[in-house]
Design an enzyme around this catalytic site. Sequence first.
Site, short mmCIF file in Angstrom:
data_model
loop_
_atom_site.label_atom_id
_atom_site.label_comp_id
_atom_site.label_asym_id
_atom_site.label_seq_id
_atom_site.Cartn_x
_atom_site.Cartn_y
_atom_site.Cartn_z
N HIS A 4 -8.60 8.35 -1.40
CA HIS A 4 -7.64 8.82 -2.42
C HIS A 4 -7.64 10.36 -2.35
CE1 HIS A 4 -5.20 8.85 -5.92
NE2 HIS A 4 -6.05 8.47 -6.85
N HIS B 146 -0.30 5.44 3.68
CA HIS B 146 -0.12 5.33 2.22
C HIS B 146 0.19 3.89 1.88
CE1 HIS B 146 1.16 6.30 -1.84
NE2 HIS B 146 0.49 7.42 -1.68
N ASP C 107 -2.08 14.76 1.25
CA ASP C 107 -3.34 15.46 1.53
C ASP C 107 -3.37 16.18 2.88
OD1 ASP C 107 -4.69 14.81 -0.86
OD2 ASP C 107 -4.99 12.77 -0.15
#
Length: 386
Positions: free
Chosen positions: A233, A272, A323
């Site tokens: 995450h 994802h 990210d």
Amino acid sequence: MSNANTQTFDTEQYPFINKGLEGIVAFSTNKSFIDGQKGELIYAGYNINDLAHNVSFEEVCYLLWHEKLPTQAELDELNKELVANRALPQPVLDYIESTNSEASPMSVLRTATSMLADFDDDAEVYTDEANMRKAIKMTAQMPAIIAAFHRKREGKEIMAPLSEGSTAYNFLYMLNGEKPGEQAEKTMDLCLVLHAEHGMNASTFTARAICSTMSDIYSAITGAIGSLKGPLHGGANTAVMNMLLELDKDADINEFVSGKLARKEKIMGFGHRVYKTMDPRAVHLRSMAKGLAKEVGMEYLYEWSETILKTMKDEKNIDPNVDFFSATVYYSMGIKPDLYTTIFAMSRVSGWTAHYFEQFANNRLVRPRALYVGEKNLPISQISDR
Ligand code: ACO
């Protein structure tokens, strides 16, 4: 351990397991919408592409909490409250002073956020007004916790917060001990806007599950921080940077990526559960990473990232998530990699608290079931015979 295949499943009542709750809709929300096929992200009615560069993080906080953009007077009032709540209670500062400098910044943030409840007179008051005050407090104080821990571990003086300026401005000041330039403030503000809210991700689910027991908002946010910390995450941004830093300047990036894929290792910052195309936040961060890396003479970082992106697309058809490029953005700003996930948290606290309000107002206890696959009714032998 029992062999799951030999057990009798209660398949009539529970015909299948949704591992990872994939595809399960457990809540309705006004806070955000994601179209994973199109790569679209909406915060409370507004497309992220329109919000980025046009509104501040504080306006996004207001939007997520009140489901409307603020008027100037409403924004001024929120800014005033955020500024007024920045200072940390002395016992929390004492805790930060006492931390192990090698500690994970996310662990320190988690513990210090939990401590904030002990010094809040409203901690056990559950009115909408008190919950809003607590959301504002945490949003104001989390940046101070992160900056204070970083300066303490570097042996530097912990800075008192400024009594002016945006969240981004004050954070960079408290982190670096000097007032940031306009460009640095804008970059940090945009990062905060892009990370504020994202549907029913693991940490938001955690916050809502905690709220669903009618527990307090500090508990919900403390749990959410713990959930965000993991590398699958929010922890992925730090993992991305560590991966890039492992490479040496002559590395063959294609070979590096292919080798990892052949060993069935994950490339951090890619993939994802919801997006099947480029994450729209990554689009913004990609162009920020390009400009910033050039500005600080670290073009190689951006070039490596582009090569990784191309190889991942060619070999696995997997796109980057939020990210991947945020790591290069923060690194180019001179921020230490292990702080990246804490910056994610100091933005996402706005979304977590917004979801807390929504869950609190229309609650049902979150209580899924697990399919028992162990044995039953085993005889208890004497301890000496086991
Ligand atoms: N690198 C290599 N392969 C990947 C990656 C990756 N980053 N992500 C997914 N895959 C592959 C898997 O190996 C799997 O392949 P297979 O079917 O051949 O076994 C397939 O894509 C599906 O992947 P899952 O892990 O099953 O998909 P899931 O929806 O469970 O995972 C997750 C999503 C956890 C984000 C995953 O893509 C991942 O681990 N990415 C790396 C960590 C990361 O960047 N996390 C941040 C996500 S964004 C956020 O939370 C803020």
